[in-house]
Design a protein around this motif. Structure first.
Motif, PDB file in Angstrom:
ATOM      1  N   SER A  30       0.756  -1.377  -0.035  1.00 52.74           N
ATOM      2  CA  SER A  30       0.084  -0.194   0.053  1.00 52.74           C
ATOM      3  C   SER A  30       0.923   1.165   0.031  1.00 52.74           C
ATOM      4  O   SER A  30       2.172   1.249   0.336  1.00 52.74           O
ATOM      5  N   GLU A  31       0.302   2.230  -0.432  1.00 54.15           N
ATOM      6  CA  GLU A  31       1.082   3.429  -0.352  1.00 54.15           C
ATOM      7  C   GLU A  31       1.526   3.794   1.027  1.00 54.15           C
ATOM      8  O   GLU A  31       2.561   4.406   1.262  1.00 54.15           O
ATOM      9  N   LYS A  32       0.689   3.505   2.002  1.00 56.99           N
ATOM     10  CA  LYS A  32       1.254   3.725   3.594  1.00 56.99           C
ATOM     11  C   LYS A  32       2.356   2.923   3.985  1.00 56.99           C
ATOM     12  O   LYS A  32       3.224   3.483   4.613  1.00 56.99           O
ATOM     13  N   GLU A  33       2.480   1.795   3.491  1.00 54.56           N
ATOM     14  CA  GLU A  33       3.386   0.807   3.828  1.00 54.56           C
ATOM     15  C   GLU A  33       4.847   1.515   3.091  1.00 54.56           C
ATOM     16  O   GLU A  33       5.896   1.324   3.648  1.00 54.56           O
ATOM     17  N   ILE A  34       4.684   2.002   1.764  1.00 52.90           N
ATOM     18  CA  ILE A  34       5.944   2.466   1.037  1.00 52.90           C
ATOM     19  C   ILE A  34       6.206   3.834   1.850  1.00 52.90           C
ATOM     20  O   ILE A  34       7.580   4.074   2.054  1.00 52.90           O
ATOM     21  N   GLU A  35       5.321   4.631   2.215  1.00 57.27           N
ATOM     22  CA  GLU A  35       5.760   5.814   3.166  1.00 57.27           C
ATOM     23  C   GLU A  35       6.507   5.489   4.271  1.00 57.27           C
ATOM     24  O   GLU A  35       7.235   6.046   4.607  1.00 57.27           O
ATOM     25  N   GLU A  36       6.023   4.390   4.854  1.00 56.16           N
ATOM     26  CA  GLU A  36       6.620   4.036   6.200  1.00 56.16           C
ATOM     27  C   GLU A  36       8.060   3.518   6.097  1.00 56.16           C
ATOM     28  O   GLU A  36       8.949   3.887   6.879  1.00 56.16           O
ATOM     29  N   LEU A  39      12.501  -0.587  -4.251  1.00 59.80           N
ATOM     30  CA  LEU A  39      13.561  -0.098  -4.922  1.00 59.80           C
ATOM     31  C   LEU A  39      13.316   1.306  -5.513  1.00 59.80           C
ATOM     32  O   LEU A  39      14.324   2.028  -5.943  1.00 59.80           O
ATOM     33  N   GLU A  40      12.342   1.591  -6.158  1.00 55.32           N
ATOM     34  CA  GLU A  40      11.998   2.762  -6.946  1.00 55.32           C
ATOM     35  C   GLU A  40      10.611   3.658  -6.212  1.00 55.32           C
ATOM     36  O   GLU A  40       9.949   4.245  -6.966  1.00 55.32           O
ATOM     37  N   GLN A  41      10.750   3.603  -5.020  1.00 59.80           N
ATOM     38  CA  GLN A  41       9.701   4.646  -4.282  1.00 59.80           C
ATOM     39  C   GLN A  41       8.327   4.292  -4.712  1.00 59.80           C
ATOM     40  O   GLN A  41       7.613   5.409  -5.100  1.00 59.80           O
ATOM     41  N   GLY A  42       7.863   3.005  -4.813  1.00 54.47           N
ATOM     42  CA  GLY A  42       6.482   2.758  -5.138  1.00 54.47           C
ATOM     43  C   GLY A  42       6.448   2.536  -6.549  1.00 54.47           C
ATOM     44  O   GLY A  42       5.186   1.800  -7.137  1.00 54.47           O
ATOM     45  N   HIS A  43       7.246   2.682  -7.529  1.00 51.95           N
ATOM     46  CA  HIS A  43       7.136   2.117  -8.782  1.00 51.95           C
ATOM     47  C   HIS A  43       7.626   0.943  -9.016  1.00 51.95           C
ATOM     48  O   HIS A  43       8.866   0.527  -8.425  1.00 51.95           O
ATOM     49  N   LEU A  44       7.036   0.017  -9.890  1.00 52.02           N
ATOM     50  CA  LEU A  44       7.615  -1.444 -10.140  1.00 52.02           C
ATOM     51  C   LEU A  44       8.570  -1.160 -11.274  1.00 52.02           C
ATOM     52  O   LEU A  44       8.571  -0.632 -12.251  1.00 52.02           O
ATOM     53  N   ILE A  45       9.707  -1.902 -11.057  1.00 53.87           N
ATOM     54  CA  ILE A  45      11.047  -1.831 -11.752  1.00 53.87           C
ATOM     55  C   ILE A  45      11.373  -3.221 -11.920  1.00 53.87           C
ATOM     56  O   ILE A  45      11.270  -4.005 -10.824  1.00 53.87           O
ATOM     57  N   PRO A  46      12.199  -3.740 -12.992  1.00 54.32           N
ATOM     58  CA  PRO A  46      12.760  -5.108 -12.934  1.00 54.32           C
ATOM     59  C   PRO A  46      13.664  -5.206 -11.707  1.00 54.32           C
ATOM     60  O   PRO A  46      14.564  -4.187 -11.450  1.00 54.32           O
ATOM     61  N   VAL A  47      14.060  -6.377 -11.199  1.00 55.37           N
ATOM     62  CA  VAL A  47      14.489  -6.788  -9.853  1.00 55.37           C
ATOM     63  C   VAL A  47      15.198  -7.940 -10.202  1.00 55.37           C
ATOM     64  O   VAL A  47      15.123  -8.872 -10.979  1.00 55.37           O
ATOM     65  N   ARG A  48      16.638  -7.876  -9.651  1.00 60.41           N
ATOM     66  CA  ARG A  48      17.896  -8.823  -9.830  1.00 60.41           C
ATOM     67  C   ARG A  48      17.830  -9.521  -8.403  1.00 60.41           C
ATOM     68  O   ARG A  48      18.083  -8.719  -7.559  1.00 60.41           O
ATOM     69  N   PHE A  49      18.204 -10.720  -8.521  1.00 59.47           N
ATOM     70  CA  PHE A  49      18.935 -11.267  -7.029  1.00 59.47           C
ATOM     71  C   PHE A  49      20.336 -10.959  -7.113  1.00 59.47           C
ATOM     72  O   PHE A  49      21.032 -11.214  -7.906  1.00 59.47           O
ATOM     73  N   TRP A  50      20.731 -10.715  -5.498  1.00 58.78           N
ATOM     74  CA  TRP A  50      21.901 -10.428  -5.349  1.00 58.78           C
ATOM     75  C   TRP A  50      22.496 -11.577  -4.680  1.00 58.78           C
ATOM     76  O   TRP A  50      23.135 -12.384  -5.143  1.00 58.78           O
ATOM     77  N   HIS A  51      22.327 -11.972  -3.456  1.00 57.37           N
ATOM     78  CA  HIS A  51      22.640 -13.318  -2.756  1.00 57.37           C
ATOM     79  C   HIS A  51      21.799 -13.344  -1.506  1.00 57.37           C
ATOM     80  O   HIS A  51      21.025 -12.676  -0.909  1.00 57.37           O
ATOM     81  N   ASP A  52      21.706 -14.611  -0.992  1.00 61.58           N
ATOM     82  CA  ASP A  52      20.981 -15.089   0.402  1.00 61.58           C
ATOM     83  C   ASP A  52      21.914 -15.209   1.402  1.00 61.58           C
ATOM     84  O   ASP A  52      23.232 -15.461   1.348  1.00 61.58           O
ATOM     85  N   GLN A  53      21.272 -15.179   2.608  1.00 64.44           N
ATOM     86  CA  GLN A  53      21.942 -15.657   3.677  1.00 64.44           C
ATOM     87  C   GLN A  53      21.152 -16.087   4.655  1.00 64.44           C
ATOM     88  O   GLN A  53      19.708 -16.263   4.489  1.00 64.44           O
TER      89      GLN A  53
END
Length: 303
Positions: free
Chosen positions: A31-37, A122-136
């Motif tokens: 939600s917008e509220k979650e992104i703002e938080e 990653l883009e302040q609410g806008h959908l963008i392509p995402v890549r995986f970095w690494h897990d832990q």
């Protein structure tokens, strides 16, 4: 080399139902509220990303790394520490690269409930392509579980640029102050040095929880007011790469096991001619891609 699941860039097991209709992606949006938080505090808490059943399924794979000082297919791991602190009274199992080894750890990387929010944050609410970095993996056993010193994640990741990264910490057990939950410093994602660089790492071996105090400004020390990120089993916290966070030891009767997923925006490039991860070389200035850094979400999939 052992069979490497990083060559497969889609779910391969039964951890979750695959997306069958493009519109299904939308139900995972924040939600917008979650992104703002998130952008106000530098983190977002208590986002349900797994069911209890999914957690239990992942914990079956987790035991492979908890019960073996030399886990199977260790050659595929970037790092493995049965106890990174080296202190038998403060045990912290820490592992990187396990998505290459087991089906459930492979598939969690592609979870829609994780990658869609990651794209937005990653883009302040806008959908963008995402890549995986690494897990832990971080595991703190009952009574003797160790801590993780205060730090910013991007302090470890300056070998990539620009800083368009995100960390997702998933609780596989209920997390509380008693068993070593993550703590965050609200607003610390604005703390930088030398024109935007992250704070220096003050403790690489997770031994001195408060070592960060030696490099903070007086203003930062006043603002240093930790908030406990209490999470229920299956909930995640999403945090900014500059959010200062850490966790104290586990002196409770319960384990504290977590799966951590790190992502970056498509377009991030290598900032070094040295290894990015064990066995991974991408010349400085070239785009981060290839088997180890798959696209996990693309907005065009929703169209």
């Amino acid at each position: 080399m052992s069979e490497d699941l990083s060559t497969i860039h889609k779910p391969i097991g039964n951890l979750f139902e695959p997306i069958k209709d493009k519109s299904e992606w939308n139900k995972f949006k924040l939600s917008e509220k979650e992104i703002e938080e998130f952008w106000r505090d530098g983190y977002l808490l208590n986002k349900q990303v797994l069911t209890e059943k999914q957690c239990d399924q992942i914990l079956e794979d987790y035991r492979t790394f908890l019960t073996n000082k030399e886990p199977p297919k260790k050659d595929l791991l970037y790092e493995f520490h049965s106890n990174q602190s080296g202190d038998p009274d403060n045990v912290l199992m820490h592992c990187l690269g396990h998505w290459r080894i087991t089906e459930n750890f492979h598939d969690i990387v592609f979870m829609p409930s994780v990658v869609v929010p990651a794209s937005q944050l990653l883009e302040q609410g806008h959908l963008i392509p995402v890549r995986f970095w690494h897990d832990q993996l971080f595991a703190k056993p009952p009574k003797i579980g160790g801590g993780v010193a205060w730090h910013q994640d991007y302090s470890y990741w300056t070998r990539t640029k620009p800083m368009k990264h995100l960390t997702v910490h998933i609780a596989l057990d209920d997390q509380s102050e008693e068993n070593g939950a993550l703590h965050y410093i609200p607003g610390s994602h604005h703390w930088t040095r030398d024109g935007g660089k992250p704070l220096p790492v003050t403790d690489f071996n997770f031994k001195d929880m408060e070592s960060i105090q030696t490099i903070l400004t007086e203003e930062e020390k006043v603002a240093f007011k930790p908030v406990c990120g209490r999470l229920r089993k299956g909930e995640a916290s999403f945090h900014h790469p500059l959010a200062v966070h850490g966790s104290y030891g586990n002196r409770s009767e319960r384990p504290r096991r977590a799966a951590v997923l790190n992502y970056f925006a498509d377009g991030v490039v290598s900032n070094t001619d040295e290894e990015l991860l064990k066995g991974s070389l991408i010349p400085k200035g070239e785009k981060m891609d290839g088997n180890l850094y798959p696209i996990v979400f693309d907005p065009k999939w929703t169209e």
